[in-house]
Structures are given as structure tokens and as C-alpha cells.
Motif scaffolding. Structure first.
Motif, PDB file in Angstrom:
ATOM      1  N   PHE B 427     -15.305  23.602  58.058  1.00  0.00           N
ATOM      2  CA  PHE B 427     -15.643  24.073  59.401  1.00  0.00           C
ATOM      3  C   PHE B 427     -16.842  25.012  59.343  1.00  0.00           C
ATOM      4  N   HIS B 428     -16.754  25.950  58.387  1.00  0.00           N
ATOM      5  CA  HIS B 428     -17.858  26.898  58.225  1.00  0.00           C
ATOM      6  C   HIS B 428     -19.141  26.179  57.847  1.00  0.00           C
ATOM      7  N   ARG B 429     -18.965  25.186  56.954  1.00  0.00           N
ATOM      8  CA  ARG B 429     -20.157  24.479  56.493  1.00  0.00           C
ATOM      9  C   ARG B 429     -20.841  23.781  57.656  1.00  0.00           C
ATOM     10  N   ASP B 430     -19.995  23.143  58.502  1.00  0.00           N
ATOM     11  CA  ASP B 430     -20.560  22.451  59.660  1.00  0.00           C
ATOM     12  C   ASP B 430     -21.307  23.427  60.553  1.00  0.00           C
ATOM     13  N   LEU B 431     -20.684  24.529  60.803  1.00  0.00           N
ATOM     14  CA  LEU B 431     -21.268  25.469  61.765  1.00  0.00           C
ATOM     15  C   LEU B 431     -22.513  26.153  61.208  1.00  0.00           C
ATOM     16  N   LEU B 432     -22.514  26.320  59.898  1.00  0.00           N
ATOM     17  CA  LEU B 432     -23.653  27.055  59.313  1.00  0.00           C
ATOM     18  C   LEU B 432     -24.969  26.311  59.527  1.00  0.00           C
ATOM     19  N   ARG B 433     -24.831  25.024  59.814  1.00  0.00           N
ATOM     20  CA  ARG B 433     -26.059  24.271  60.110  1.00  0.00           C
ATOM     21  C   ARG B 433     -26.746  24.855  61.330  1.00  0.00           C
ATOM     22  N   TYR B 434     -25.938  25.448  62.193  1.00  0.00           N
ATOM     23  CA  TYR B 434     -26.495  25.995  63.432  1.00  0.00           C
ATOM     24  C   TYR B 434     -26.966  27.444  63.268  1.00  0.00           C
ATOM     25  N   GLU B 552      -4.211  34.917  48.848  1.00  0.00           N
ATOM     26  CA  GLU B 552      -4.609  33.877  49.813  1.00  0.00           C
ATOM     27  C   GLU B 552      -5.374  34.503  50.970  1.00  0.00           C
ATOM     28  N   LEU B 553      -4.884  35.655  51.383  1.00  0.00           N
ATOM     29  CA  LEU B 553      -5.501  36.303  52.547  1.00  0.00           C
ATOM     30  C   LEU B 553      -6.924  36.752  52.229  1.00  0.00           C
ATOM     31  N   GLU B 554      -7.068  37.269  51.030  1.00  0.00           N
ATOM     32  CA  GLU B 554      -8.343  37.876  50.672  1.00  0.00           C
ATOM     33  C   GLU B 554      -9.523  36.908  50.811  1.00  0.00           C
ATOM     34  N   PRO B 555      -9.461  35.755  50.120  1.00  0.00           N
ATOM     35  CA  PRO B 555     -10.618  34.847  50.254  1.00  0.00           C
ATOM     36  C   PRO B 555     -10.799  34.363  51.678  1.00  0.00           C
ATOM     37  N   GLU B 560     -14.423  34.193  55.981  1.00  0.00           N
ATOM     38  CA  GLU B 560     -14.680  34.305  57.409  1.00  0.00           C
ATOM     39  C   GLU B 560     -15.751  35.365  57.670  1.00  0.00           C
ATOM     40  N   GLN B 561     -15.613  36.469  56.950  1.00  0.00           N
ATOM     41  CA  GLN B 561     -16.587  37.555  57.140  1.00  0.00           C
ATOM     42  C   GLN B 561     -17.978  37.087  56.735  1.00  0.00           C
ATOM     43  N   LYS B 566     -23.270  35.379  58.367  1.00  0.00           N
ATOM     44  CA  LYS B 566     -24.363  34.407  58.253  1.00  0.00           C
ATOM     45  C   LYS B 566     -24.628  33.728  59.586  1.00  0.00           C
ATOM     46  N   PHE B 567     -23.531  33.325  60.219  1.00  0.00           N
ATOM     47  CA  PHE B 567     -23.665  32.518  61.423  1.00  0.00           C
ATOM     48  C   PHE B 567     -24.200  33.353  62.571  1.00  0.00           C
TER      49      PHE B 567
END
Lengths: 206, 926
Positions: B427-434, B552-555, B560-561, B566-567
Motif C-alpha cells: 500500500f505504501h509502495r503504491d502511494l509513494l509513487r504519488y 510487531e507494533l514497532e515496525p 507508517e511514520q 515521505k508521502f
């Protein structure tokens, strides 16, 4: 007593070990090294002290009770009682003091006398202070031949360097365990005989 | 000058019988008028008088008047004023100082040199010649520098050299810095002398006649043989020749007059030529003037042409600038209007177009540019385009968010079994295109950007809330599930009270075993051994689950941060601040302060604030969920707090190492506070339990449950906190706990009825000592020693107290004896006391025959056996002490008898050997 004992040690076997030997040969030092991995330099004559530790003996968790006794006593008979309570003995002398080696014979005789009704008493002859080789007074051969004469194992230890410390305790526990097992077998074979003692044994294993 | 000299000689001096030798035209210093002459004269009669005479020339006509005369012998000093430079001033010191200025320096020098010569010849008196330059150099093979005793001497010498050269060598010798007068004048004077013959001055000059001159004269005289014989004829001949020469001279002068006339004519002609040339020159100048005017005009017009050219160039560059910078390619416009925002190529095209647009719009227009109509139009077009594209982009991204939210939730179900969080990476990868477009949007249309941000947070927070809730649900199930399994193993299900599973298990174990004994506290710790083993397994499992939750929470948070920064372009200077905080972190160690954030510039902190705010919104459910989980863990087993404290601290520490202000570290920090509170609660609960512990009045006390619990706690804590950062907290807890344990042991010991106080103290402190020796907790070293001390103390007092009983009366009796002795009665006299006479002693001793003593010891042994618990295994130790003590007592009694009743022959009814035998038999019978 029996009842509480049964509750207490519900599943763990308990082996009672007595430290025997003249004063200053390092009985307490051996005990403390085995118990807490520490070596105390200053010498302070012991009266008597009791220790208990959980150990894993050949994969089985057991408890060991160590009664560390006084080396200097005016009257040997005082020792009768705790000799009586022991199941196995570490007969300790110092390789730097020949007298302490000679004294082992007396101690052994007393043990045999006190536990006269038992056939074979688990016992190890321990020559302590093996780190002080340059002050050795008791040749290895002499000690070994004496032990052979008595039909027991001879081990040299150093409470200071911890050499063979675990070995003597564990070897002794193995002998105690072997003896107990053979007695159980005997008991199963013929239920008669020393009632009191077999009662005690059963309690231990509850 | 010669004329004047001649006139003076004739007019003034000859009548006076004086001869004029040197003359100088002077004026008095400071006056202009040069009408005075100083004359050096000698008298013609012997003895010769040398005078310096001042002669004044009258204003009208050539009339000279003698004014003043000084004798040379009155002259003390001749001051030439300046040794180096030539100057015409000089002073003569007679009766007073006369200052003169000569008409020239040469004249002055001549005059002075004459005076010197006169002095040399006639007076030989010392006259100081001051300030004349006596230095001279002679250049032979090298330069020799000399200083003569006076300048006159020097001059004489030089002129002599010159003359010699003139006469004999005619070689060119450079006379530098030598006045030409000095050289030339000497020539005629020399000839004069030779002509003048026997003159006084000739004597003076005679030295200068050298061999060659003599020769010349001799040759001349030999030419006329009669010269010597007939001097008259010779003179005649000479004068005749002279006349011939004069005649020739005059003729040549006359002949030259013609030549002079020709020369004058030539000069006149030359002057005429010059006039003509001047006229020509002025005409040329006029011509040049007109040319210059023309040139000026030409250059002016040139300047104007240049100006208009540069203006044109500037105008062109302006237009080129506008056209270049404000022109947007058609492709870009198209991309902005209808570019595909789903494919990566479309996005790239749009990104480029947006960048180009932004560039066009941000062109730095010079003032005045915006007045241009075309520019205005173009700008309007650009802003329309921007509006349009921003709207399109925003709505597209919104729909992407929604879409992604749906996609993610559909895959959610798969994760529910395992304890993992869904991955947002694609999801992040897709959005980072923008991302670039987002940056563009942020820069151009902040309102839309904010709207998008808000939408993103809304969708994502809902999505994450679902995911995290599910995740924690799974974690909770796993936690409770494992503990249930554990309980099933030991006993039956339902979880106990909040006080922790250990004690609840113990209670249950008592119930289930159905033992005849009532539910006593001493039983609690008997179950402990087996229960704690189970607990350890449970706890490590709990520890693992908890660790997994955190890791699990940490990564997830970090990813997300990272994505957000970046986004939404909030990351500018993050790495800089990151490194600086890292450094401080290492210095601070575990002490995590946040103060250094203030050091980071304002803009960055505001961007960080922004990120943190977004993170807080998106992950708003994490903190409550974590707190729930912790509460559950605490509920399952309060000792879990220990694990949680260590784990949490570690995670907080690492998170803060990365970035102390991040959402993750603040959130974890907050939760850590809760965990620490639970830990404190766990400790205080234990202390409360100790406080509330009640022991049975019927059974023996043995090792108190809380002592065993402390051992268990300490062992567990040591294993958990082995290398943890929170060691300090644990140490504080230890100290609190051990104090409470000590106090409670004493309290119970005091309250105990069945078991003697000393036994309770002795056994429990022996146990504590053993525990502390085994665990080697460094901060409890003092307590370890205290425990050992208490143990030996109470062992001793127990032994002493117990031994009072078997020989009670004997004891009393001898205590009495000792009391008397202490009061001052001498030991031998004690037997005279009524209560302590031999009779009484015998009576008391009789009461304790060997059989009684044996019985007493037997009973004592049984009693001790009953008092002591099996666990601590102190029976042998105590009994050993008792035997010792008993024998000591016996010896003490015997000693007293020997001293207080000497010679009475009274002995005890039993011997030490008897005692030893009794002991042996007791040993044999047990």
C-alpha cells in the motif's frame, strides 16, 4: 515428621551428604564452592551448618542436603548423631597435612560403627588443596592405595580452583542413588527386616 | 676681473708699495650690493707685510677707494661655511667675525687658497681653515681615498697634478668635482710667471716650472746663440717676434669681421624662414579644428546607435525569458488535464508536468512584467490548470485511500490466527509513487493537501484500529490460552484472584489434594515448588508473546511514520536531528530526557509535531489496547509485570535511541509508566500479603510462605533483569521487599505459639541467608550479613533456652550459686549458705541420676525434632550445638562444685562418658 517430609519433597529425591574430616582441610570451602561458586580465603572454624540445593543428576532433578561439620571436637561421640543422619560421606583431608590423612581412618571407623547395620556406605576419600602441589605431604599413591584398601574412590580436589569439586559431590550422589535403588529392590524382594530404615527410605521418595 | 685687478694695482696699491695678489668681489653677508673687493696684498719692501684690504668701488665711475686693511697675522679663522657644497659665503675672523659673500664660489676658493699660500710663505702661522673640503680620491689601479690637511693644500696638489699632466703627458685624466677655474687659471698664471720673470710671485710659481719648461726655454735660448751673450738683442728679437704675432693676431681679428657679417646675414634669413613656417603651422591648426568638430558629431551619432542596439538586445532577452519560462509544453498541459493517475507512467508524466507548471508559475518576474497583458493571461491559464489538476489529484488520491482501506480489510481475516500484523508495505509502495505530486500539492494548494491528509488519517485510523484490535485480541487469547493449559496440568481451570497465580494455585492445590490438614499457610509454599515450575514455563511464553506484540507494533509504526514523512513531505531535516539526539542518548544512558528537542530548529520541530499528530490520530487505539494487554498480563500473573517492565523499557530505550520525539517512543513511554506502576503494585502487593499473613496456631511454622515467595521472586527477577536497563528499579524493590520480609518474619515469630520464636527466626533467616548467598544480589549484601547474624544469634539463644530444661533444677541451683558469688561471697564460702550447703547440693544432684538425664536428653531431642521443620534441615546443626552446650554446662557445673565445695567429694551422678553414651544411643535410636 514423616508426613511433613512427604509433603515437602513431593517429587524430588533427597540425598544427604555429610562432610567429614579434620579441622582446616577445606570442608566448608568445598561446600561453599559447590553451593555458591565462591571461595572464601579467611578461615573460620565451622560449628555445623546445613545447605540444600537443587541439582540435575544425570537428567533427573534431585535435592542435595549438605551437612558441613566441625573438624575440631573434643568428643568424637558428638558426631554420632549426624553421621547417623547421613546417607553418603565425603571424607576430606588436606594433601598438605599428613595428620589429616591419618585421621581419615578414625573418621571412617566411626562412620562404620555408627552405621553398623548398613552393608556398604557411600563414601569418597577426598584429597583437597590440590592447587598447593608444592606443599604436598601425602603422595597420591599412598592415598590411592588406602582408598583401594577401603574399596572406595579417591579424588583430589581444589576448592580454590574448583577442580573436581562438582565431581566429588555428583559421584557421591550417584553412589547414594545406586545404593537406594538396590535397597528398594531388596525390599521388594523380602519385606521383612529393618522396618525403621525402610520406612525412612519410602518417605524420602514420596 | 683681470681688468679690475689691474686697475686696483695701478690706482691703489702701487702708490702704497703694495702688490695685489688676489682679489675677490664680495658683499657683506645679507647685502645685495656687490661693490666691495677684498684684496690680498704684500708689501714690496722687506720685511714683507701681508694684508687683507677692503676696497670699495664708488657708485659713480671707475673710482676705487681703499677702506679697511687687516694684517694677515691678525687672521685667526677662515670659515668657508660649507665643506661639501660649493657656496660663495665665507667668514674671516680678525678682531671680530666678518661675513662675506663672494660673487662666485670659485672666486672665493681662489681667494682663500691665495691667503693660505701667503700664510704658508710669509707667516707660517696657524690659521684655521674651517669647512673646506679636504677630501679627494685618486683612482689608480683602485680608488684611494685621501683627506688633505686643508682644502687649499688639496687644491694645490690637484692643480699641480693637472699641470703636470698638461705639460708632460697630455693624457686624459678625469678631474671630477674639481672646479674648472682651479685648473684653467693655473695655466696662464704659469705662463705669466715664466714671462714675468723675477716677480715675487714668480718665486712662488717657480716651483711649478718643471724640466720641460726649462728645456723649452733653453731650446729657445739656444736658437739664438747670442741670447745669453746679448740679452738686449735677445729681448729685442723677442719683442719683434711678439709684435709680429700681435700683428697677425689683429689681422686675423679683422679678417673674421667679414665672416661675422656673413653669419649675421645667415641669421636674418633663418629668422625669416621661421616666420614662414609659423604661418603654415597656424593654417594647419585651423584645418584640424574643423576636422575635430566633424569627429565629435560622428561619435555622438555612434553612441546613439549603440544605445538603441543594447535596448533591442535587452528587450529581446526579456521576451525570450518570458517565452522560455512561461511556456508550458502541450504534452504537459495534456497530462495535467487528463493524464492517467493510475499507471506509474501516467504518474510520472503528471509529476513532470506539475513540476513544469510550478516552475512556470514560480518564475521570478521582474517588476513590471505582470503589467504585460500576455503574462497576465498566461498566469491565469496556469492557475486554472493548477486548480484543475489539484482537484483531479485530490479526488483520485481520496479514492485510492478508500480503495486501499477496503483491500486491506479484506485480507485481514488471514492474519487472525497468527500473532502478526498485516503488512502495509505494498500500500505504501503504491502511494509513494504519488509522493512528488503530494509535495507539489502541498506547495501549491495547501487546503487540498490538508484535506487529503485528514482523509488519509480518517481512513487509516479506522483500518489500523480494526487491525490492531484484532491483533491484540489474538494476543490476549494466546496469553489466556497458555495459562489455562498450564492450569489444566496442575489443577482445574478457573483463574484465581488478582493476587497472582502462584498463591491461587497453592490454595487450589490444597483443596484438590484433599489433605486432612486445614488450609494453612505453611502448605502454600509446599505447593510452590511444583507450581513455580509451571509458572516459569508460562511466564517465558508470556514473555515471548509480549515481546512479539511489541516487535510487531514497532515496525508497523515505524513504517507508517516513514511513509507519512515521505508521502506528506514532512521529513526535511530528520536525519540531522536524529544523529544529534543519538549522541546525547549515549551520554544519558538509560536516563531519557527530551529536553534536547528544543535545540532543533523551529521548522523541523513543527514538522515533527505534525508527524506526531498524524501518528497519534492514526494509531490512537494503540495506547489503550496496549494498556488493556498489560492489564490482562498483570491479571494473569502479577509477576508478568517484571517481564513487561524489562521488555517495555528495552523497547522504549531503542525507540528513543532512534528518535526520542517520535510517536512510537512517546506512546511506549506512556505505556511504560503504566507498566512501572504495575510493577510497583506487584511489589506492594507482595508486601501487603506479608503484612496480612496469618499462621496456624496448631502446626509448626517452618519456612514462612512469603520467605519462599521472596526467594521465588528474586530468582525470577534475577533471570528477567539479568542485563536489563531497569536494574535500578529492581534493586529498589528488592530493598523494600527484604525489609518487609525481615519485619514480617519477626512479627510472625513473636506471634507464634506452637513454635518457639527463636526457631522461627533461626529457620527463616537461615533460609534467607541461603537464598541471598545463592542469588548473589549485590545490593542486598548488607541484608545477607544481617540474616546470617540473626540466624546464629537465634540458634544460640534457642540452644541455651532449650538446654535449661533437662537439668532444670541443677541449673537453678548453680545459677543461685553464681548469683551469690557475684554478690561478693567467696566461692569457698558458698557452701555455708543455707540454701546452697552441701546437703542441698547433694539433694539436687540426686534428682538427676544418669537415667533421668538420658530421659531428659531424649525428650529434648524429640522436642527439637518437633520444633524444627524438615526443609531447613537444621536438626543436626541444632543438636550438635546442644551436645556441645550440654557438655560445656556439665563441665561448668563440675568446675563450680570443685571450687565452691572443695574436698566435699560430691560429684554428679553421671560422667561425660555417660553423656556421650547417651548421645550415641540417641543417635542409634533415630
Amino acid at each position: 515428621m514423616a508426613a511433613s517430609k512427604g509433603k515437602n519433597q513431593s517429587s524430588l529425591a533427597l540425598h544427604k551428604v555429610i562432610m567429614v574430616g579434620s579441622g582446616g582441610v577445606g570442608k566448608s570451602a568445598l561446600t561453599l564452592q559447590f553451593m555458591y561458586d565462591e571461595f572464601v580465603e579467611d578461615y573460620e572454624p565451622t560449628k555445623a551448618d546445613s545447605y540444600r540445593k537443587k541439582v540435575v543428576l544425570d537428567g533427573e532433578e534431585v535435592q542435595i542436603d549438605i551437612l558441613d561439620t566441625a573438624g575440631q571436637e573434643d568428643y568424637a561421640a558428638i558426631r554420632d548423631n549426624y553421621f547417623r543422619s547421613g546417607e553418603g560421606f565425603l571424607l576430606v583431608f588436606s594433601i598438605t597435612e599428613h595428620e589429616s590423612f591419618t585421621a581419615t581412618a578414625e573418621f571412617r571407623e566411626q562412620i562404620l560403627r555408627v552405621k553398623a547395620e548398613e552393608d556398604k556406605i557411600p563414601l569418597l576419600v577426598v584429597g583437597n588443596k590440590s592447587d598447593l602441589e608444592e606443599r604436598r605431604q601425602v603422595p597420591v599413591e599412598e592415598a590411592r592405595s588406602k582408598a583401594e584398601e577401603w574399596g572406595v574412590q579417591y579424588v583430589e580436589t581444589s576448592a580454590k580452583t574448583r577442580a573436581n569439586v562438582d565431581k566429588v559431590f555428583f559421584d557421591l550422589m550417584r553412589e547414594i542413588r545406586a545404593k537406594k535403588m538396590s535397597e528398594n529392590k531388596d525390599k521388594n524382594g523380602k519385606k521383612s527386616g529393618k522396618n525403621k530404615k525402610s520406612f525412612k527410605e519410602r518417605c524420602c521418595l514420596l | 676681473m683681470t681688468a679690475i685687478k689691474h686697475a686696483l694695482q695701478r690706482d691703489i696699491f702701487t702708490p702704497n708699495d703694495e702688490r695685489l695678489l688676489s682679489i675677490v668681489n664680495v658683499c657683506k653677508a645679507g647685502k645685495k650690493k656687490r661693490n666691495c673687493f677684498l684684496c690680498a696684498t704684500v708689501t714690496t719692501e722687506r720685511p714683507v707685510q701681508v694684508n687683507v684690504v677692503k676696497v670699495k668701488k664708488s657708485d659713480k665711475g671707475d673710482f676705487y677707494k681703499r677702506q679697511t686693511a687687516w694684517a694677515l697675522r691678525d687672521l685667526a679663522v677662515v670659515d668657508a661655511k660649507d665643506a661639501v657644497k660649493e657656496n660663495p659665503e665665507f667668514d674671516l675672523h680678525f678682531d671680530k667675525v666678518y661675513k662675506w659673500v663672494a660673487s662666485s664660489a670659485v672666486e672665493k676658493n681662489t681667494f682663500i687658497s691665495c691667503i693660505w699660500k701667503l700664510n704658508q710663505r710669509y707667516l707660517r702661522k696657524k690659521i684655521d681653515f674651517i669647512n673646506e673640503n679636504p677630501e679627494f680620491d685618486l683612482h689608480f689601479d683602485k680608488v684611494y681615498k685621501w683627506v688633505a690637511s686643508s682644502a687649499v693644500e688639496k687644491n694645490t696638489f690637484i692643480s699641480c697634478i693637472w699641470k703636470l699632466n698638461q705639460r708632460y703627458l697630455r693624457k686624459k685624466i678625469d678631474f671630477i668635482n674639481v672646479s674648472s677655474q682651479l685648473l684653467e687659471e693655473s695655466v696662464p698664471s704659469g705662463e705669466n710667471q715664466s714671462v714675468a720673470g723675477g716677480d715675487e710671485e714668480a718665486v712662488d710659481e717657480y716651483q711649478e716650472l718643471n724640466a720641460r719648461e726649462e728645456q723649452d726655454i733653453e731650446i729657445m735660448m739656444e736658437g739664438c746663440e747670442y741670447a745669453i751673450a746679448n740679452a738686449e738683442a735677445f729681448a729685442e728679437k723677442l719683442s719683434r717676434e711678439l709684435q709680429v704675432l700681435d700683428g697677425a693676431n689683429i689681422q686675423s681679428i679683422m679678417a673674421s669681421e667679414k665672416q661675422v657679417n656673413i653669419l649675421m646675414k645667415l641669421l636674418d634669413e633663418a629668422l625669416k624662414e621661421v616666420d614662414q613656417i609659423e604661418i603654415k603651422l597656424s593654417s594647419y591648426e585651423e584645418m584640424l579644428q574643423s576636422v575635430k568638430e566633424q569627429m565629435d558629431q560622428i561619435s555622438e551619432s555612434n553612441h546613439l546607435i549603440h544605445l538603441s542596439y543594447t535596448n533591442n538586445v535587452k528587450l529581446q532577452s526579456e521576451i525570450e525569458f518570458l517565452v522560455n519560462h512561461m511556456d508550458l509544453a502541450k504534452g504537459h498541459i495534456k497530462a495535467l488535464q487528463e493524464g492517467d493517475l493510475t499507471s506509474s507512467r501516467g504518474i510520472e508524466a503528471c509529476t513532470n508536468a506539475a513540476d513544469a507548471l510550478l516552475q512556470c508559475m514560480n518564475v521570478a518576474l521582474r517588476p513590471g512584467h505582470d503589467m504585460l497583458h500576455a503574462v497576465k493571461q498566461q498566469q491565469q491559464r496556469f492557475s486554472d490548470l493548477r486548480e484543475q489538476f489539484a482537484r483531479r489529484l485530490a479526488s483520485h488520491l481520496n479514492s485510492v485511500f478508500v480503495q486501499q482501506g477496503h483491500d486491506q480489510s479484506s485480507t485481514l481475516a488471514q492474519h487472525s490466527v497468527e500473532l502478526t500484523l498485516p503488512n502495509h508495505h505494498p500500500f505504501h509502495r503504491d502511494l509513494l509513487r504519488y509522493a512528488k505530486l503530494m509535495e507539489w500539492l502541498k506547495n501549491t494548494d495547501y487546503g487540498k493537501y490538508e484535506g487529503l491528509t485528514k482523509n488519509y488519517m480518517d481512513y487509516l485510523s479506522r483500518l489500523y484500529e480494526r487491525e490492531i484490535k484484532d491483533f491484540f485480541e489474538v494476543a490476549k487469547i494466546k496469553m489466556t490460552g497458555t495459562t489455562k493449559e498450564g492450569k489444566k496440568f496442575g489443577l482445574h481451570g478457573s483463574s484465581g484472584k488478582l493476587t497472582g497465580s502462584t498463591s491461587s494455585l497453592n490454595k487450589l492445590s490444597v483443596q484438590s489434594s484433599g489433605n486432612r490438614r486445614s488450609q494453612s499457610s505453611s502448605l502454600l509454599d509446599m505447593g510452590n515448588m511444583s507450581a513455580s515450575d509451571l509458572d516459569v514455563a508460562d511466564r517465558t511464553k508470556f514473555d515471548k508473546i509480549f515481546e512479539q506484540v511489541l516487535s510487531e507494533l514497532e515496525p508497523l509504526c515505524l513504517a507508517e511514520q516513514d511513509f507519512i514523512s515521505k508521502f506528506f513531505k514532512l521529513q526535511q531535516h530528520q536525519n540531522i536531528s536524529g544523529t544529534t539526539t543519538n549522541e546525547t542518548e549515549e551520554i544519558d544512558g538509560g536516563n531519557l530526557s527530551r529536553s534536547y528537542i528544543s535545540g532543533v530548529p523551529q521548522t523541523i520541530s513543527s514538522e515533527k509535531d505534525m508527524i506526531r499528530q498524524m501518528m497519534t490520530k492514526i494509531f490512537r487505539c494503540i495506547e489503550p489496547e496496549l494498556n488493556n494487554l498489560i492489564a490482562l498480563g498483570d491479571k494473569i500473573d502479577s509477576f508478568n509485570s517484571l517481564y513487561m517492565l524489562v521488555k517495555m523499557s528495552h523497547h522504549v530505550w531503542t525507540a528513543q535511541n532512534v528518535d526520542p520525539a517520535s510517536f512510537l517512543s512517546t506512546t511506549l513511554g506512556n505505556v511504560l509508566v503504566t507498566v512501572k506502576r504495575n510493577f510497583d503494585k506487584c511489589i506492594s502487593n507482595q508486601m501487603k500479603q506479608m503484612d496480612e499473613v496469618k499462621i496456624s496456631k496448631k502446626s509448626k511454622v517452618g519456612i514462612l510462605p512469603f520467605v519462599a515467595e521472596f526467594e521465588e521472586f528474586a530468582a525470577l527477577a534475577e533471570s528477567i533483569f539479568k542485563n536489563a536497563e531497569r536494574r535500578g528499579d529492581l534493586d529498589k524493590a528488592y530493598i523494600k521487599l527484604i525489609r518487609a520480609v525481615f519485619i514480617s518474619v519477626e512479627k510472625v515469630a513473636n506471634e507464634s505459639q506452637k513454635t518457639p520464636r527463636d526457631v522461627v527466626m533461626m529457620e527463616n533467616f537461615h533460609h534467607i541467608f541461603a537464598t541471598l548467598s545463592r542469588l548473589k544480589i549485590s545490593c542486598l549484601e548488607a541484608e545477607k550479613k544481617e540474616a546470617k547474624l540473626k540466624y546464629t544469634e537465634h540458634l544460640q539463644s534457642y540452644v541455651v533456652y532449650s538446654l535449661g530444661q533437662p537439668l532444670e533444677k541443677l541449673n537453678h541451683f548453680f545459677e543461685g550459686v553464681e548469683a551469690r558469688v557475684a554478690q561478693g561471697i567467696r566461692e569457698e564460702e558458698v557452701s555455708y549458705q543455707l540454701a546452697f550447703n552441701k546437703q542441698e547440693l547433694r539433694k539436687v544432684i540426686k534428682e538427676y541420676p544418669g537415667k533421668e538425664v538420658k530421659k531428659g536428653l531424649d525428650n529434648l531431642y524429640k522436642k527439637v525434632d518437633k520444633h524444627l521443620c524438615e526443609e531447613e534441615n537444621l536438626l543436626q546443626v541444632v543438636w550438635h550445638s546442644m551436645q556441645d552446650e550440654f557438655i560445656r554446662q556439665y563441665k561448668h557445673f563440675e568446675g563450680l562444685i570443685a571450687r565452691c565445695y572443695p574436698g566435699s567429694g560430691i560429684t554428679m551422678e553421671f560422667t561425660i562418658q555417660d553423656i556421650l553414651d547417651y548421645c550415641s544411643s540417641i543417635a542409634q535410636s533415630h
